[in-house]
Motif scaffolding. Structure first.
Motif, PDB file in Angstrom:
ATOM      1  N   ILE A  85      39.617  42.302  45.291  1.00 13.86           N
ATOM      2  CA  ILE A  85      38.198  42.657  45.252  1.00 13.86           C
ATOM      3  C   ILE A  85      37.508  42.325  46.566  1.00 13.86           C
ATOM      4  O   ILE A  85      36.599  43.038  46.996  1.00 13.86           O
ATOM      5  N   MET A 122      38.661  36.026  37.453  1.00 13.42           N
ATOM      6  CA  MET A 122      39.856  36.867  37.556  1.00 13.42           C
ATOM      7  C   MET A 122      41.017  36.122  38.205  1.00 13.42           C
ATOM      8  O   MET A 122      40.813  35.127  38.923  1.00 13.42           O
ATOM      9  N   SER A 160      43.682  39.430  41.912  1.00 13.32           N
ATOM     10  CA  SER A 160      42.484  40.249  41.749  1.00 13.32           C
ATOM     11  C   SER A 160      41.373  39.789  42.687  1.00 13.32           C
ATOM     12  O   SER A 160      40.588  40.591  43.183  1.00 13.32           O
ATOM     13  N   LYS A 161      41.301  38.490  42.943  1.00 13.23           N
ATOM     14  CA  LYS A 161      40.277  37.969  43.855  1.00 13.23           C
ATOM     15  C   LYS A 161      40.498  38.486  45.268  1.00 13.23           C
ATOM     16  O   LYS A 161      39.558  38.879  45.962  1.00 13.23           O
ATOM     17  N   PHE A 221      34.598  38.300  39.881  1.00 15.73           N
ATOM     18  CA  PHE A 221      36.028  38.252  40.202  1.00 15.73           C
ATOM     19  C   PHE A 221      36.433  36.857  40.666  1.00 15.73           C
ATOM     20  O   PHE A 221      37.482  36.343  40.288  1.00 15.73           O
ATOM     21  N   GLU A 255      36.519  44.332  34.842  1.00 14.27           N
ATOM     22  CA  GLU A 255      37.209  45.447  35.493  1.00 14.27           C
ATOM     23  C   GLU A 255      36.528  46.776  35.175  1.00 14.27           C
ATOM     24  O   GLU A 255      36.435  47.659  36.028  1.00 14.27           O
TER      25      GLU A 255
END
Length: 303
Positions: free
Chosen positions: A291, A283, A287-288, A279, A255
């Protein structure tokens, strides 16, 4: 027995007398100071004459200025001035050591030499007038280097190059990174030189770190280079150390890398690809999704 070298990459005279005076005032004089002048127009030789006999020093003026293009390379050639010392610190020419700094290092040396490669002192910020403008920053006696850097990024900790003592063998093994303005070089050196051992903290001695108008960090003209250095160091840290981080640390530094990259209006394609892969691999699902949206928008951003 002088195990310790104090390396000073000299350029500015403004606070240099105070720096030298702090060395002359050390309660333990088992150290040698190596002063490398980076082709400065501010000649310090008359000041050095004042301190002859007060502590042991070696002085050299280099004919070519390195600081404008690579401050790290100037640090390297100053370190090369050392003789056979096993430990060294790089002290800013405007910073000062508390009187018992060297003494406290030797008092703890048996414990340090058996288990640690990096030592740090407590720090306190001073201003142009030498007035103390912060609390004394003390650290855990023994702390993982990645964890310490994580706390710094979270604003729970501070650090600067002058407070550290390094084992010379680790410097010779890893060297110093050549980031713009030498920004983040100290943070990476601590992580590299620790080499899986904790930082050892000496909280009974203080290094006084000066914050003044002449500091690079106070100069907005260098802000873009600072950002580039922070991005480069963040990128390299992830790929060099991701296998040594636990899952929580890895996610934190991913991050951080993302935040550093997205500062720029136009993100480099290499960073877009790197961040996307990281990611997707490491992650959480939310979060995927996030991003992918960010990367798609950035990928088509026009400068």
């Amino acid at each position: 027995m002088k195990l310790l070298a104090v390396v000073i990459p000299y350029y500015k005279r403004t606070f240099f007398r105070e720096c030298l005076a702090s060395l002359a005032a050390q309660t333990d004089q088992r150290f040698t100071v190596y002063i490398g002048n980076d082709a400065s127009s501010e000649n310090p030789e008359d000041l050095l004459k004042e301190f002859e006999g007060k502590f042991n020093f070696v002085y050299k003026k280099f004919e070519e200025n390195f600081g404008r293009t690579s401050l790290t390379k100037h640090w390297d050639r100053c370190i090369e001035m050392m003789e056979d010392e096993e430990w060294f610190m790089i002290l800013g020419d405007d910073d000062c050591l508390g009187q018992n700094a060297i003494e406290s290092f030797y008092e703890s040396f048996h414990e340090i030499n058996e288990s640690h490669n990096v030592v740090r002192f407590s720090t306190q910020i001073i201003n142009d007038c030498g007035t103390k403008i912060s609390k004394v920053y003390q650290q855990p006696e023994s702390e993982n280097a990645l964890r310490s850097y994580q706390r710094k990024l979270l604003g729970q900790n501070r650090s600067s190059l002058s407070e550290y003592i390094f084992r010379i063998l680790k410097y010779k093994k890893y060297g110093l990174k050549n980031y713009p303005l030498a920004w983040s070089v100290d943070d990476r050196a601590v992580i590299d030189f620790c080499e899986n051992k904790d930082i050892f903290s000496i909280n009974r001695a203080v290094v006084y770190v000066r914050m003044s108008a002449s500091n690079i960090s106070s100069t907005m003209a260098y802000s873009n280079l600072m950002q580039e250095a922070i991005l480069e160091s963040s990128r390299e840290l992830i790929f060099d150390y991701k296998k040594k981080m636990d899952r929580a640390q890895l996610r934190f530094f991913i991050e951080n890398y993302e935040n550093c990259a997205l500062i720029f209006t136009k993100v480099d394609r290499r960073d877009l690809i790197n961040i996307t892969k990281l990611f997707l691999l490491y992650m959480p699902i939310k979060s995927k999704i996030y991003i992918l949206k960010v990367i798609l928008s950035k990928a088509f951003t026009k400068v």
